[in-house]
Design a protein around this motif. Structure first.
Motif: not given
Length: 280
Positions: A256-278
């Protein structure tokens, strides 16, 4: 039923010893030890590979559930189209267009997910290949729901009871920083976690403080020593409230004693993907 090979090897070795010279026996014994050691290494690498495959399969299953849900919605639209044709209450052309747009959006999601999975797999493979066998004992890399999690043990990262980065962690952090710098379209969240044992330090009030300070130390090391852009990183502490397992044993507390480095897509790009159809 498992049969140990060591008694058989010992008996065979004893029998052969009377038939061959000491030099030949020693040579064969050394070759056996070398092959056995290589086999043990291969078994370890196989176990790691199976664990990663299970994670990828879990992520894929979750995405397939999402696609199934979208397809169910398409079937509902098709049913609505049939009802409207019978009742004449809705414009058929508009419904056809809506269905086509839904199908196009599903294909867009599938293509984007496949691209993201491929990038995550390459990122994970590049990182794990760069780590030594000793480093893999303190570093766990997983992909969950399209996000890469790099979990670092506090024994490797910090001095005991402190948030100062240990000199021994430098080489591992430099390898992680290289991967982060190679994938500049991703944001990085550094998340500190502790066990439930209260901290007893005059300059640290509680486990919230300790987890946040440790995350901040990693962020500053990545930025100041290894050139990761500070704008891409966020430091946060979760204290004792995000355990992997029970704190009832020392082994559980250590996990349980740990540090996590979380690599994830940028939030603005993610919201753009969810909110807009191609677009067409």
């Amino acid at each position: 039923m498992k049969v140990s090979i060591f008694p058989l090897v010992l008996i065979a070795g004893t029998t052969m010893f009377s038939c061959v010279s000491q030099k030949k026996y020693d040579e064969l014994s050394n070759r056996f030890n070398s092959v056995y050691s290589e086999n043990q290494g291969c078994q370890t690498e196989l176990a790691v590979a199976k664990s990663k495959l299970a994670n990828f399969e879990n992520s894929n299953n979750q995405f397939e559930n999402t696609v199934s849900s979208e397809r169910a919605q398409v079937r509902e639209l098709q049913k609505a189209l049939s009802n409207c044709i019978e009742g004449g209450n809705k414009n058929v052309a508009e419904l056809v267009k809506e269905i086509n747009e839904s199908n196009k959006y599903i294909k867009h999601l599938v293509n984007t997910k496949n691209k993201s999975d491929s990038l995550n797999m390459v990122l994970t493979n590049n990182l794990t290949r760069s780590l030594s066998r000793e480093e893999t004992k303190d570093v766990d890399v997983q992909v969950l729901k399209g996000v890469v999690y790099i979990s670092l043990s506090d024994n490797m990262l910090y001095k005991s009871g402190s948030y100062e980065i240990s000199p021994a962690a430098g080489e591992t952090l430099s390898k992680i920083a290289k991967i982060i710098n190679d994938y500049r379209d991703y944001d990085v969240l550094i998340e500190g976690n502790t066990d439930n044992v209260p901290i007893n330090k005059t300059n640290i009030r509680n486990n919230w403080d300790l987890s946040a300070l440790r995350a901040s130390s990693v962020v500053q090391a990545l930025q100041n020593q290894y050139g990761v852009d500070g704008k891409r990183m966020t430091a946060g502490g979760r204290g004792e409230y995000n355990p992997l397992t029970s704190n009832a044993s020392e082994d559980g507390r250590s996990k349980n004693r740990r540090t996590q480095i979380i690599i994830l897509p940028k939030l603005d790009q993610f919201m753009e993907l969810i909110g807009q159809a191609p677009k067409d």
